[in-house]
Design a protein around this motif. Structure first.
Motif, PDB file in Angstrom:
ATOM      1  N   ILE A 149      19.607  99.241 -16.940  1.00 35.76           N
ATOM      2  CA  ILE A 149      18.064  99.003 -17.234  1.00 35.76           C
ATOM      3  C   ILE A 149      17.765  97.986 -18.038  1.00 35.76           C
ATOM      4  O   ILE A 149      17.022  97.018 -18.019  1.00 35.76           O
ATOM      5  CB  ILE A 149      17.519 100.491 -17.863  1.00 35.76           C
ATOM      6  N   LEU A 150      18.262  98.140 -19.445  1.00 32.23           N
ATOM      7  CA  LEU A 150      17.906  97.078 -20.512  1.00 32.23           C
ATOM      8  C   LEU A 150      18.711  95.828 -20.315  1.00 32.23           C
ATOM      9  O   LEU A 150      18.264  94.586 -20.865  1.00 32.23           O
ATOM     10  CB  LEU A 150      18.265  97.817 -21.892  1.00 32.23           C
ATOM     11  N   GLY A 151      19.901  95.831 -19.827  1.00 35.73           N
ATOM     12  CA  GLY A 151      20.636  94.701 -19.613  1.00 35.73           C
ATOM     13  C   GLY A 151      21.231  94.146 -20.803  1.00 35.73           C
ATOM     14  O   GLY A 151      21.919  94.895 -21.595  1.00 35.73           O
ATOM     15  N   HIS A 152      20.948  92.940 -21.290  1.00 32.26           N
ATOM     16  CA  HIS A 152      21.649  92.208 -22.622  1.00 32.26           C
ATOM     17  C   HIS A 152      20.374  92.045 -23.518  1.00 32.26           C
ATOM     18  O   HIS A 152      20.796  91.583 -24.693  1.00 32.26           O
ATOM     19  CB  HIS A 152      22.063  91.031 -22.229  1.00 32.26           C
ATOM     20  N   LEU A 153      19.374  92.602 -23.401  1.00 33.54           N
ATOM     21  CA  LEU A 153      18.321  92.735 -24.546  1.00 33.54           C
ATOM     22  C   LEU A 153      18.779  93.258 -25.678  1.00 33.54           C
ATOM     23  O   LEU A 153      18.552  92.595 -26.722  1.00 33.54           O
ATOM     24  CB  LEU A 153      16.949  93.714 -23.908  1.00 33.54           C
ATOM     25  N   PRO A 154      19.527  94.372 -25.658  1.00 34.82           N
ATOM     26  CA  PRO A 154      19.688  95.006 -27.210  1.00 34.82           C
ATOM     27  C   PRO A 154      20.582  94.010 -27.896  1.00 34.82           C
ATOM     28  O   PRO A 154      20.773  94.203 -29.202  1.00 34.82           O
ATOM     29  CB  PRO A 154      20.372  96.220 -26.727  1.00 34.82           C
ATOM     30  N   PHE A 155      21.454  93.154 -27.378  1.00 38.38           N
ATOM     31  CA  PHE A 155      22.465  92.530 -27.777  1.00 38.38           C
ATOM     32  C   PHE A 155      21.994  91.067 -28.310  1.00 38.38           C
ATOM     33  O   PHE A 155      22.742  90.270 -28.857  1.00 38.38           O
ATOM     34  CB  PHE A 155      23.667  92.231 -26.896  1.00 38.38           C
ATOM     35  N   PHE A 156      20.786  90.621 -28.159  1.00 40.97           N
ATOM     36  CA  PHE A 156      20.276  89.470 -28.445  1.00 40.97           C
ATOM     37  C   PHE A 156      20.184  89.354 -29.952  1.00 40.97           C
ATOM     38  O   PHE A 156      20.636  88.146 -30.498  1.00 40.97           O
ATOM     39  CB  PHE A 156      18.810  89.200 -28.252  1.00 40.97           C
ATOM     40  N   GLY A 157      20.287  90.380 -30.754  1.00 40.33           N
ATOM     41  CA  GLY A 157      20.340  90.386 -32.221  1.00 40.33           C
ATOM     42  C   GLY A 157      19.001  89.906 -32.933  1.00 40.33           C
ATOM     43  O   GLY A 157      18.001  89.507 -32.350  1.00 40.33           O
TER      44      GLY A 157
ATOM     45  N   MET B  44      17.999  90.249 -18.026  1.00 44.76           N
ATOM     46  CA  MET B  44      16.997  90.376 -18.885  1.00 44.76           C
ATOM     47  C   MET B  44      16.217  91.603 -18.220  1.00 44.76           C
ATOM     48  O   MET B  44      15.348  91.616 -17.401  1.00 44.76           O
ATOM     49  CB  MET B  44      15.775  89.207 -18.941  1.00 44.76           C
ATOM     50  N   GLY B  45      16.446  93.196 -18.763  1.00 43.57           N
ATOM     51  CA  GLY B  45      15.865  94.019 -18.083  1.00 43.57           C
ATOM     52  C   GLY B  45      16.031  94.123 -16.494  1.00 43.57           C
ATOM     53  O   GLY B  45      17.236  94.373 -15.975  1.00 43.57           O
ATOM     54  N   SER B  46      14.957  94.043 -15.839  1.00 45.18           N
ATOM     55  CA  SER B  46      15.149  94.056 -14.233  1.00 45.18           C
ATOM     56  C   SER B  46      15.573  92.695 -13.559  1.00 45.18           C
ATOM     57  O   SER B  46      15.760  92.631 -12.487  1.00 45.18           O
ATOM     58  CB  SER B  46      13.773  94.538 -13.797  1.00 45.18           C
ATOM     59  N   TRP B  47      15.775  91.438 -14.545  1.00 46.60           N
ATOM     60  CA  TRP B  47      15.818  90.066 -13.854  1.00 46.60           C
ATOM     61  C   TRP B  47      17.098  89.753 -14.026  1.00 46.60           C
ATOM     62  O   TRP B  47      17.699  89.457 -15.078  1.00 46.60           O
ATOM     63  CB  TRP B  47      14.583  89.275 -14.558  1.00 46.60           C
ATOM     64  N   ASP B  48      17.867  89.109 -13.029  1.00 43.92           N
ATOM     65  CA  ASP B  48      18.899  88.377 -13.262  1.00 43.92           C
ATOM     66  C   ASP B  48      18.742  87.085 -13.786  1.00 43.92           C
ATOM     67  O   ASP B  48      17.531  86.443 -13.473  1.00 43.92           O
ATOM     68  CB  ASP B  48      19.639  88.098 -11.791  1.00 43.92           C
ATOM     69  N   THR B  49      19.376  86.259 -14.904  1.00 45.72           N
ATOM     70  CA  THR B  49      19.124  85.576 -15.814  1.00 45.72           C
ATOM     71  C   THR B  49      20.243  84.688 -15.869  1.00 45.72           C
ATOM     72  O   THR B  49      21.466  85.032 -16.143  1.00 45.72           O
ATOM     73  CB  THR B  49      18.476  85.929 -16.934  1.00 45.72           C
ATOM     74  N   VAL B  50      20.070  83.385 -15.639  1.00 44.88           N
ATOM     75  CA  VAL B  50      21.121  82.406 -15.815  1.00 44.88           C
ATOM     76  C   VAL B  50      20.850  81.489 -17.119  1.00 44.88           C
ATOM     77  O   VAL B  50      19.497  80.989 -17.143  1.00 44.88           O
ATOM     78  CB  VAL B  50      21.546  81.425 -14.693  1.00 44.88           C
ATOM     79  N   VAL B  51      21.692  81.271 -18.249  1.00 42.63           N
ATOM     80  CA  VAL B  51      21.390  80.706 -19.157  1.00 42.63           C
ATOM     81  C   VAL B  51      22.285  79.217 -19.144  1.00 42.63           C
ATOM     82  O   VAL B  51      23.549  79.093 -19.010  1.00 42.63           O
ATOM     83  CB  VAL B  51      21.908  81.190 -20.602  1.00 42.63           C
ATOM     84  N   LEU B  52      21.650  77.962 -19.354  1.00 43.66           N
ATOM     85  CA  LEU B  52      21.844  76.798 -19.164  1.00 43.66           C
ATOM     86  C   LEU B  52      22.196  76.108 -20.419  1.00 43.66           C
ATOM     87  O   LEU B  52      21.143  76.277 -21.352  1.00 43.66           O
ATOM     88  CB  LEU B  52      21.187  75.828 -18.095  1.00 43.66           C
ATOM     89  N   ASN B  53      23.133  75.529 -20.928  1.00 46.71           N
ATOM     90  CA  ASN B  53      23.378  74.970 -21.941  1.00 46.71           C
ATOM     91  C   ASN B  53      24.135  73.545 -21.918  1.00 46.71           C
ATOM     92  O   ASN B  53      24.718  73.158 -21.068  1.00 46.71           O
ATOM     93  CB  ASN B  53      24.709  75.919 -23.024  1.00 46.71           C
ATOM     94  N   GLY B  54      23.830  72.851 -23.021  1.00 49.25           N
ATOM     95  CA  GLY B  54      24.214  71.524 -22.873  1.00 49.25           C
ATOM     96  C   GLY B  54      23.368  70.306 -22.207  1.00 49.25           C
ATOM     97  O   GLY B  54      22.721  70.608 -21.313  1.00 49.25           O
TER      98      GLY B  54
END
Length: 506
Positions: A48-56, A78-88
């Motif tokens: 349900i929450l995904g990684h939201l609680p771990f953002f700090g 992100m909750g109900s959404w698949d999310t990709v994080v791009l870096n660099g």
């Protein structure tokens, strides 16, 4: 016997949990490697929450740890959404050049804005033909007014800066005070007059004050984002939040609609007074209240003006709060700026945009504050409008994508000591600004969705910053503990602080 049954029940429950976990793990592995696709790796989250609680407390630091473990492309939820994080730099610029990454998520907030404006905004609009056309018209309108009337635009900013300085110096010199309200009002006055034209002080105040208050209410509602955007089921738990959002948007729209009506009555293509006039000149030849204009175009104008107003107020005012905080924390940097301004400009005239190429250190400080102090570390989320690839990974259509701009501006391999505040990093041995490094300062985003008013915002912040330091010194009070740790929100800002502002004596 009872104890044995209880033990058996507990063991069965544990077994079910273990089997469920293993099935979920297997399903994820199949999804990652199935169908010949190669998906990015990432940490495991919660249902349900995904990684939201771990953002700090400070998400950029968390994302930095995940990047070090999973690489420049990683996946979260992100909750109900698949999310990709791009870096660099390389990965983000690769994606920014691909229109597949130019969409916006169909968040609940966007649905509310569509109720108010129709599908006419720039900031949250989907990536389609209407968006492309609207952005072109808006860019031309801003360019037509600020380009052909650049001297007038600069004069307005300098005039309002002088008023801002008089407000700062009217306070007791040794009495610490907050700069938040005077900065917000100054930026608001500039944005209002750029959009709707110059007027006498009383008229501007009468019209601007309710706009500022309505914008503040909107920002308060959205200061940390709308949780229903990533967990849509919350609309049934927090319906009042959406009602507040819609009400604040309607309030803001009402003010700009009134300004548009007045402009349509007095418009003359030979006398472009402001950005509203410049926009009208692109969409019709002789707009009047009697003739009217296309309703869709009218809605587009209304939404665009409110977009420019909100973005101009939020970003510029918060950045200026950062600049004066840094000057109080780093007085030696402030002294070097003032010495450079004294040498190049003196005190007999105002600092202008033409001086910028000679105010190398001053410009380097502006760049370093933009790099060092986060404004929008992840920009506004993107959305993939079709299946695509980046850095060899498959990204499915309908994924949220974060451009982690902070990873570019705090890249250890490129900057060496990114966490240190060091303006000299932007200056070469010939005392010239290093343009390649300036291009890595992406506080206003990049690609199709970069801030459309970034050049105007950069001009405004430079002129205000330089002219204030030409005449004033920002001093840290002895008993004030100034903190550079940001407050996380849609646009990161410094914690509330107080400083003393004194007039420079020569």
């Amino acid at each position: 016997m009872i104890m044995f049954l209880e033990y058996l029940q507990e063991s069965t429950t544990l077994l079910v949990l273990v089997v469920t976990f293993l099935l979920c793990l297997t399903a994820r592995r199949i999804m990652e490697h199935g169908h010949g696709k190669r998906y990015p790796p990432g940490p495991y989250g919660l249902p349900i929450l995904g990684h939201l609680p771990f953002f700090g407390k400070y998400p950029p630091a968390t994302f930095r740890r995940w990047r070090s473990k999973f690489g420049n492309v990683f996946r979260i939820r992100m909750g109900s959404w698949d999310t990709v994080v791009l870096n660099g730099h390389n990965v983000i610029t690769e994606a920014a050049s691909d229109d597949a990454f130019s969409g916006r998520p169909d968040f609940v907030s966007r649905s509310v804005m569509n109720e108010v404006y129709g599908d006419s905004q720039i900031t949250l609009a989907p990536f389609d033909h209407n968006f492309i056309q609207n952005r072109k018209i808006t860019a031309r309108a801003i360019g037509k007014f600020t380009g052909h009337l650049g001297t007038s635009t600069q004069g307005l900013i300098i005039e309002e800066t002088k008023l801002f300085i008089s407000v700062l110096l009217a306070k007791e010199p040794l009495q610490p005070s907050s700069l938040t309200e005077p900065i917000y009002t100054t930026v608001g006055r500039i944005v209002y007059q750029l959009l709707y034209g110059k007027g006498n002080g009383d008229l501007i105040k009468e019209r601007l004050d309710p706009i500022l208050r309505a914008t503040e209410r909107f920002n308060d509602i959205n200061k940390s984002g709308n949780p229903a955007d990533v967990m849509p089921w919350l609309i049934y738990v927090l319906p009042w939040k959406l009602r507040q959002l819609k009400q604040s948007l309607l309030e803001i729209k009402r003010f700009s609609a009134k300004e548009i009506d007045e402009h349509m009555q007095t418009f003359c293509d030979d006398n472009i007074r402001d950005i509203t006039d410049a926009f009208l000149s692109h969409i019709t030849s002789k707009p009047t209240l009697n003739d009217g204009i296309d309703p869709d175009m009218r809605a587009r104008l209304n939404a665009t003006l409110d977009d420019l107003q909100g973005a101009g107020l939020e970003t510029t005012s918060k950045y200026l709060r950062w600049t004066f905080l840094y000057m109080a924390v780093y007085p030696e940097v402030q002294k070097k700026i003032q010495a450079e301004i004294d040498e190049v400009v003196g005190d007999g005239r105002d600092v202008t945009a033409n001086d910028r190429c000679q105010l190398v250190y001053t410009d380097a400080v502006v760049q370093e504050i933009l790099r060092h102090a986060p404004l929008a570390p992840f920009a506004i989320p993107r959305f993939t409008v079709k299946d695509s690839k980046v850095s060899g990974f498959d990204i499915d259509k309908g994924s949220i994508v974060f451009f982690n701009l902070n990873s570019i501006m705090h890249d250890t391999e490129y900057w060496g000591d990114p966490d240190n505040f060091r303006p000299e990093r932007f200056i070469n041995v010939r005392n010239e600004l290093i343009r390649d490094k300036c291009r890595r300062v992406l506080a206003f985003g990049l690609g199709r969705r970069r801030c459309i008013g970034q050049q105007l915002a950069k001009l405004e912040t430079f002129l205000i910053f330089a002219n204030v330091l030409q005449r004033c010194t920002v001093v840290k009070p002895d008993d004030e503990d100034l903190d550079l740790e940001p407050v996380t929100s849609l646009v990161y800002c410094p914690k509330e602080y107080k400083v003393c502002v004194t007039q420079r004596l020569k």
